[in-house]
Design a protein around this motif. Structure first.
Motif, PDB file in Angstrom:
ATOM      1  N   ASP A 164     -23.516 -50.329 -31.272  1.00  0.00           N
ATOM      2  CA  ASP A 164     -23.475 -50.328 -32.738  1.00  0.00           C
ATOM      3  C   ASP A 164     -24.277 -49.162 -33.302  1.00  0.00           C
ATOM      4  O   ASP A 164     -23.875 -48.531 -34.269  1.00  0.00           O
ATOM      5  N   GLU A 165     -25.433 -48.900 -32.681  1.00  0.00           N
ATOM      6  CA  GLU A 165     -26.291 -47.803 -33.122  1.00  0.00           C
ATOM      7  C   GLU A 165     -25.557 -46.465 -32.957  1.00  0.00           C
ATOM      8  O   GLU A 165     -25.573 -45.625 -33.858  1.00  0.00           O
ATOM      9  N   LYS A 171     -22.352 -46.014 -32.896  1.00  0.00           N
ATOM     10  CA  LYS A 171     -21.251 -45.986 -33.855  1.00  0.00           C
ATOM     11  C   LYS A 171     -21.772 -45.566 -35.229  1.00  0.00           C
ATOM     12  O   LYS A 171     -21.182 -44.729 -35.906  1.00  0.00           O
ATOM     13  N   LYS A 172     -22.913 -46.158 -35.625  1.00  0.00           N
ATOM     14  CA  LYS A 172     -23.510 -45.840 -36.923  1.00  0.00           C
ATOM     15  C   LYS A 172     -23.836 -44.352 -37.003  1.00  0.00           C
ATOM     16  O   LYS A 172     -23.596 -43.696 -38.013  1.00  0.00           O
ATOM     17  N   LYS A 232     -30.533 -47.768 -44.024  1.00  0.00           N
ATOM     18  CA  LYS A 232     -30.102 -47.311 -42.701  1.00  0.00           C
ATOM     19  C   LYS A 232     -29.976 -45.798 -42.611  1.00  0.00           C
ATOM     20  O   LYS A 232     -29.845 -45.255 -41.519  1.00  0.00           O
ATOM     21  N   TYR A 252     -25.855 -49.735 -44.475  1.00  0.00           N
ATOM     22  CA  TYR A 252     -24.715 -49.518 -43.591  1.00  0.00           C
ATOM     23  C   TYR A 252     -24.001 -50.835 -43.367  1.00  0.00           C
ATOM     24  O   TYR A 252     -24.628 -51.838 -43.045  1.00  0.00           O
ATOM     25  N   ASP A 253     -22.695 -50.821 -43.569  1.00  0.00           N
ATOM     26  CA  ASP A 253     -21.874 -52.005 -43.332  1.00  0.00           C
ATOM     27  C   ASP A 253     -21.235 -51.868 -41.956  1.00  0.00           C
ATOM     28  O   ASP A 253     -20.346 -51.041 -41.770  1.00  0.00           O
ATOM     29  N   GLU A 254     -21.719 -52.656 -41.010  1.00  0.00           N
ATOM     30  CA  GLU A 254     -21.228 -52.524 -39.633  1.00  0.00           C
ATOM     31  C   GLU A 254     -19.768 -52.922 -39.502  1.00  0.00           C
ATOM     32  O   GLU A 254     -19.028 -52.347 -38.718  1.00  0.00           O
ATOM     33  N   LYS A 255     -19.351 -53.901 -40.284  1.00  0.00           N
ATOM     34  CA  LYS A 255     -17.965 -54.358 -40.245  1.00  0.00           C
ATOM     35  C   LYS A 255     -17.018 -53.252 -40.713  1.00  0.00           C
ATOM     36  O   LYS A 255     -16.018 -52.953 -40.069  1.00  0.00           O
ATOM     37  N   GLN A 292     -17.908 -50.167 -41.119  1.00  0.00           N
ATOM     38  CA  GLN A 292     -18.364 -48.903 -40.539  1.00  0.00           C
ATOM     39  C   GLN A 292     -18.477 -47.808 -41.588  1.00  0.00           C
ATOM     40  O   GLN A 292     -17.879 -46.737 -41.462  1.00  0.00           O
TER      41      GLN A 292
END
Ligand SMILES: [Zn+2]
Length: 111
Positions: A22-23, A25-26, A77, A89-92, A94
């Motif tokens: 996830d990190e 990807k962010k 973030k 940051y919205d992980e869903k 992205q």
């Protein structure tokens, strides 16, 4: 080694892998995201800047309240290194969104 230990190890490894994925990807999203305020690319520096501020805030809290334990979520973030605009940051989804402080509910506002 007991089976439960191996299972625990597998769960911890999977969790760590998921977090680092996830990190990454962010950081990839940040590399291509343009600041909505000044138009600069955020890049990994913006993520690093937000992490640094969070670490600094946690350090200050620990110094101000020795022995206390905190459960604080890092809301900011990324911070644009050119203009200072803060992003969540919205992980869903992205994607980054301008950080808006929710009065009285947010413990990780700026110092
Ligand atoms: Zn900017």
């Amino acid at each position: 080694m007991g089976l439960s230990f191996i299972l625990l190890l597998a769960v911890v490894t999977l969790a760590a892998w998921s977090v680092s994925r996830d990190e990454a990807k962010k950081r990839r999203v940040a590399a291509e995201f343009r600041c909505t305020k000044c138009g600069s690319l955020l890049g990994e520096d913006a993520v690093d800047a937000a992490d640094k501020v969070h670490v600094e805030q946690m350090k200050q809290l620990r110094e101000q309240h020795p022995g206390a334990r905190f459960r604080i979520v890092q809301n900011i973030k990324a911070i644009c290194t050119v203009c200072g605009q803060q992003y969540t940051y919205d992980e869903k989804e992205q994607m980054f969104a301008i950080y808006k402080r929710r009065w009285g509910r947010d413990s990780s506002d700026e110092i």
